[in-house]
Design an enzyme around this catalytic site. Structure first.
Site, PDB file in Angstrom:
ATOM      1  N   ARG A   1     -19.753  -5.280   3.462  1.00 22.66           N
ATOM      2  CA  ARG A   1     -20.385  -6.493   2.915  1.00 22.66           C
ATOM      3  C   ARG A   1     -21.894  -6.435   3.147  1.00 22.66           C
ATOM      4  O   ARG A   1     -22.687  -6.871   2.323  1.00 22.66           O
ATOM      5  CB  ARG A   1     -19.803  -7.736   3.575  1.00 22.66           C
ATOM      6  CG  ARG A   1     -18.328  -7.966   3.275  1.00 22.66           C
ATOM      7  CD  ARG A   1     -17.814  -9.203   3.988  1.00 22.66           C
ATOM      8  NE  ARG A   1     -16.406  -9.474   3.673  1.00 22.66           N
ATOM      9  CZ  ARG A   1     -15.389  -9.019   4.399  1.00 22.66           C
ATOM     10  NH1 ARG A   1     -15.596  -8.264   5.462  1.00 22.66           N
ATOM     11  NH2 ARG A   1     -14.140  -9.313   4.059  1.00 22.66           N
TER      12      ARG A   1
ATOM     13  N   GLY B   1     -22.998 -18.469 -10.990  1.00 21.49           N
ATOM     14  CA  GLY B   1     -22.330 -17.171 -11.028  1.00 21.49           C
ATOM     15  C   GLY B   1     -21.047 -17.351 -11.824  1.00 21.49           C
ATOM     16  O   GLY B   1     -20.160 -18.098 -11.421  1.00 21.49           O
TER      17      GLY B   1
ATOM     18  N   HIS C   1     -18.081 -13.526   8.819  1.00 20.06           N
ATOM     19  CA  HIS C   1     -17.198 -12.999   7.772  1.00 20.06           C
ATOM     20  C   HIS C   1     -17.373 -11.491   7.710  1.00 20.06           C
ATOM     21  O   HIS C   1     -17.789 -10.923   6.716  1.00 20.06           O
ATOM     22  CB  HIS C   1     -17.572 -13.637   6.433  1.00 20.06           C
ATOM     23  CG  HIS C   1     -16.652 -13.259   5.308  1.00 20.06           C
ATOM     24  ND1 HIS C   1     -15.287 -13.386   5.382  1.00 20.06           N
ATOM     25  CD2 HIS C   1     -16.904 -12.763   4.074  1.00 20.06           C
ATOM     26  CE1 HIS C   1     -14.753 -12.980   4.236  1.00 20.06           C
ATOM     27  NE2 HIS C   1     -15.707 -12.597   3.430  1.00 20.06           N
TER      28      HIS C   1
ATOM     29  N   ASN D   1     -28.506  -8.841  -3.049  1.00 14.03           N
ATOM     30  CA  ASN D   1     -28.066 -10.233  -3.155  1.00 14.03           C
ATOM     31  C   ASN D   1     -29.078 -11.234  -2.591  1.00 14.03           C
ATOM     32  O   ASN D   1     -29.106 -12.390  -3.018  1.00 14.03           O
ATOM     33  CB  ASN D   1     -26.682 -10.403  -2.514  1.00 14.03           C
ATOM     34  CG  ASN D   1     -25.580  -9.860  -3.428  1.00 14.03           C
ATOM     35  OD1 ASN D   1     -25.857  -9.426  -4.547  1.00 14.03           O
ATOM     36  ND2 ASN D   1     -24.346  -9.882  -2.962  1.00 14.03           N
TER      37      ASN D   1
ATOM     38  N   GLY E   1     -16.380 -16.975 -10.154  1.00 12.11           N
ATOM     39  CA  GLY E   1     -16.875 -18.140 -10.885  1.00 12.11           C
ATOM     40  C   GLY E   1     -15.893 -18.613 -11.958  1.00 12.11           C
ATOM     41  O   GLY E   1     -15.660 -19.810 -12.123  1.00 12.11           O
TER      42      GLY E   1
HETATM   43  O1  TXD Z   1     -14.853 -15.045   0.943  1.00 13.81           O
HETATM   44  C1  TXD Z   1     -15.914 -14.725   0.486  1.00 13.81           C
HETATM   45  N1  TXD Z   1     -17.020 -15.325   0.891  1.00 13.81           N
HETATM   46  C2  TXD Z   1     -15.976 -13.658  -0.522  1.00 13.81           C
HETATM   47  C3  TXD Z   1     -17.245 -13.317  -1.092  1.00 13.81           C
HETATM   48  C4  TXD Z   1     -14.803 -12.993  -0.940  1.00 13.81           C
HETATM   49  C5  TXD Z   1     -14.856 -12.073  -1.956  1.00 13.81           C
HETATM   50  C6  TXD Z   1     -16.088 -11.723  -2.630  1.00 13.81           C
HETATM   51  N2  TXD Z   1     -17.244 -12.380  -2.132  1.00 13.81           N
HETATM   52  C7  TXD Z   1     -18.551 -12.182  -2.761  1.00 13.81           C
HETATM   53  O2  TXD Z   1     -18.711 -13.116  -3.815  1.00 13.81           O
HETATM   54  C8  TXD Z   1     -18.797 -10.858  -3.417  1.00 13.81           C
HETATM   55  O3  TXD Z   1     -19.092  -9.870  -2.457  1.00 13.81           O
HETATM   56  C9  TXD Z   1     -19.984 -11.196  -4.310  1.00 13.81           C
HETATM   57  O4  TXD Z   1     -21.192 -11.154  -3.555  1.00 13.81           O
HETATM   58  C10 TXD Z   1     -19.706 -12.638  -4.744  1.00 13.81           C
HETATM   59  C11 TXD Z   1     -19.226 -12.780  -6.177  1.00 13.81           C
HETATM   60  O5  TXD Z   1     -18.083 -12.007  -6.372  1.00 13.81           O
HETATM   61  P1  TXD Z   1     -17.480 -11.811  -7.856  1.00 13.81           P
HETATM   62  O6  TXD Z   1     -16.257 -10.975  -7.712  1.00 13.81           O
HETATM   63  O7  TXD Z   1     -17.386 -13.109  -8.563  1.00 13.81           O
HETATM   64  O8  TXD Z   1     -18.642 -10.924  -8.522  1.00 13.81           O
HETATM   65  P2  TXD Z   1     -18.975 -10.712 -10.082  1.00 13.81           P
HETATM   66  O9  TXD Z   1     -17.739 -10.758 -10.898  1.00 13.81           O
HETATM   67  O10 TXD Z   1     -19.844  -9.506 -10.166  1.00 13.81           O
HETATM   68  O11 TXD Z   1     -19.826 -12.002 -10.457  1.00 13.81           O
HETATM   69  C12 TXD Z   1     -21.103 -12.212  -9.989  1.00 13.81           C
HETATM   70  C13 TXD Z   1     -21.860 -12.894 -11.091  1.00 13.81           C
HETATM   71  C14 TXD Z   1     -22.041 -12.037 -12.336  1.00 13.81           C
HETATM   72  O12 TXD Z   1     -21.486 -12.690 -13.468  1.00 13.81           O
HETATM   73  C15 TXD Z   1     -23.554 -11.899 -12.483  1.00 13.81           C
HETATM   74  O13 TXD Z   1     -23.997 -11.909 -13.831  1.00 13.81           O
HETATM   75  C16 TXD Z   1     -24.031 -13.136 -11.742  1.00 13.81           C
HETATM   76  O14 TXD Z   1     -23.185 -13.221 -10.611  1.00 13.81           O
HETATM   77  N3  TXD Z   1     -25.439 -13.072 -11.356  1.00 13.81           N
HETATM   78  C17 TXD Z   1     -26.218 -14.160 -11.305  1.00 13.81           C
HETATM   79  N4  TXD Z   1     -25.938 -15.441 -11.547  1.00 13.81           N
HETATM   80  C18 TXD Z   1     -26.959 -16.311 -11.432  1.00 13.81           C
HETATM   81  N5  TXD Z   1     -28.206 -15.958 -11.071  1.00 13.81           N
HETATM   82  C19 TXD Z   1     -28.506 -14.671 -10.815  1.00 13.81           C
HETATM   83  N6  TXD Z   1     -29.764 -14.336 -10.446  1.00 13.81           N
HETATM   84  C20 TXD Z   1     -27.487 -13.711 -10.920  1.00 13.81           C
HETATM   85  N7  TXD Z   1     -27.440 -12.374 -10.743  1.00 13.81           N
HETATM   86  C21 TXD Z   1     -26.180 -11.991 -11.005  1.00 13.81           C
END
Ligand code: TXD
Length: 317
Positions: free
Chosen positions: A89, A10, A176, A96, A15
């Site tokens: 969430r 990600g 969480h 997801n 990321g």
């Molecule tokens: O404390 C915690 N656990 C959290 C969790 C705190 C804040 C946010 N949290 C969660 O992390 C949030 O609810 C999301 O489910 C994740 C990722 O958050 P982020 O803000 O980094 O989301 P983005 O910017 O949308 O990035 C997600 C990336 C994006 O670049 C997509 O292209 C990619 O995930 N993506 C994938 N990567 C790999 N493989 C697949 N299949 C895929 N699908 C989407």
């Protein structure tokens, strides 16, 4: 000795910050994977071009190919959609789950010996799913929630009392979600109970309790507070810092005690579910789960939080 390798699945908001922090702290070489072409490559090139300024000697590689994560010591998973204002969430579970299932396959195939830290939401369900898909032992698959939730609680306490964040210790347990359990009784400034300091500050027990309750409430809603301000996504700096501290404890065998989403096998009366509890993180991943007695009120909050985790996890297909 070869450098450690950290794979980040990600390459979105969290990321990108993870890649930068891992590089700045020289935790090891970094591979950033995303399905969007160019995104992880662009972020890695950008961060790497700062290396002469910041002075870190690690390689950064952006990729759309799981092959590149081969040999990773630690994998941190942020793939998946984040919340938008008004969403919980748990609203993310369907979309997801599909993403995490494919990520699990990739990790299983290419980094079968890695330690995995899941961040994607809904956290408690996504870490459960990822463990099921990879079949990795429970000590190697954990979730990040408690380090961040605890840090938020600590920050609010430090701001309220006008002391350094470095001298505040506080912890949240449980899932969480909005039912997480911030532990008031053990919140301290250098070991001095926060409640006592609030009572002295306000010279009024009822007022002290009220202020503490407001901080507990703000901690529970802290993720949503950031979502409401950003409007386009959720917190990303602090979740990245939280996960990096967990990865660092494993990679450097620090044995830090960090609130971690761990698979419980009877601890705290919970069997067969991932729940946030204090754990010792070292070179074997979860090396120990620390248990201690909860009072009746804390236990009731924990039970409620665990019930919420169970109903979410049981809804996984
Ligand atoms: O404390 C915690 N656990 C959290 C969790 C705190 C804040 C946010 N949290 C969660 O992390 C949030 O609810 C999301 O489910 C994740 C990722 O958050 P982020 O803000 O980094 O989301 P983005 O910017 O949308 O990035 C997600 C990336 C994006 O670049 C997509 O292209 C990619 O995930 N993506 C994938 N990567 C790999 N493989 C697949 N299949 C895929 N699908 C989407």
């Amino acid at each position: 000795m070869a450098r450690k390798k950290i794979a980040l699945i990600g390459g979105g908001q969290i990321g990108g910050v993870l890649a930068q922090l891992a590089a700045l702290r020289e935790l090891g070489d970094v591979v950033l994977f995303d399905i969007v072409e160019g995104l992880p490559q662009g972020k890695c090139l950008d961060i790497a071009e700062a290396s002469p300024i910041d002075g870190f000697d690690v390689e950064l590689k952006g990729t759309n190919d799981y092959k590149d994560i081969a040999g990773a010591d630690v994998v941190i998973v942020t793939a998946g959609l984040p919340r938008k204002p008004g969403m919980s969430r748990d609203d993310l579970i369907e979309v997801n789950s599909k993403i995490i299932a494919s990520v699990g396959e990739g990790i299983k195939q290419y980094a079968p010996n890695s330690f995995v830290i899941v961040i994607s939401n809904p956290l408690d369900a996504m870490v459960t799913l990822l463990q099921r898909i990879t079949g990795f032992p429970y000590n190697r698959v954990i979730g990040q929630a408690g380090v961040l939730d605890s840090a938020r609680f600590e920050a609010f306490i430090a701001w309220e009392l006008g002391v350094s964040v470095k001298d505040v210790t506080a912890m949240t347990l449980g899932g969480h979600g909005d039912d997480m359990v911030p532990l008031v009784r053990y919140a301290s400034v250098k070991g001095i109970p926060v409640l006592e300091l609030l009572e002295r500050k306000y010279k009024d027990k009822a007022k002290a309790k009220e202020v503490m309750e407001a901080m507990v409430k703000r901690t529970r809603g802290a993720g949503g507070e950031v979502v409401a301000l950003l409007k386009t996504g959720s917190a990303f700096y602090s979740p990245a810092s939280a996960a990096i501290s967990m990865a660092e404890s494993i990679l450097k065998d620090q044995k830090r005690v960090l609130p971690t989403c761990c698979f419980l096998q009877g601890e705290y009366g919970v069997k067969g579910y991932y729940v946030g509890v204090p754990a010792v993180l070292g070179s074997n991943g979860v090396e120990n789960i620390l248990e201690f007695a909860l009072d009746a009120e804390e236990q009731a909050m924990m039970d409620k939080s665990v019930a919420a985790v169970k109903s979410l996890v049981d809804s996984l297909k």
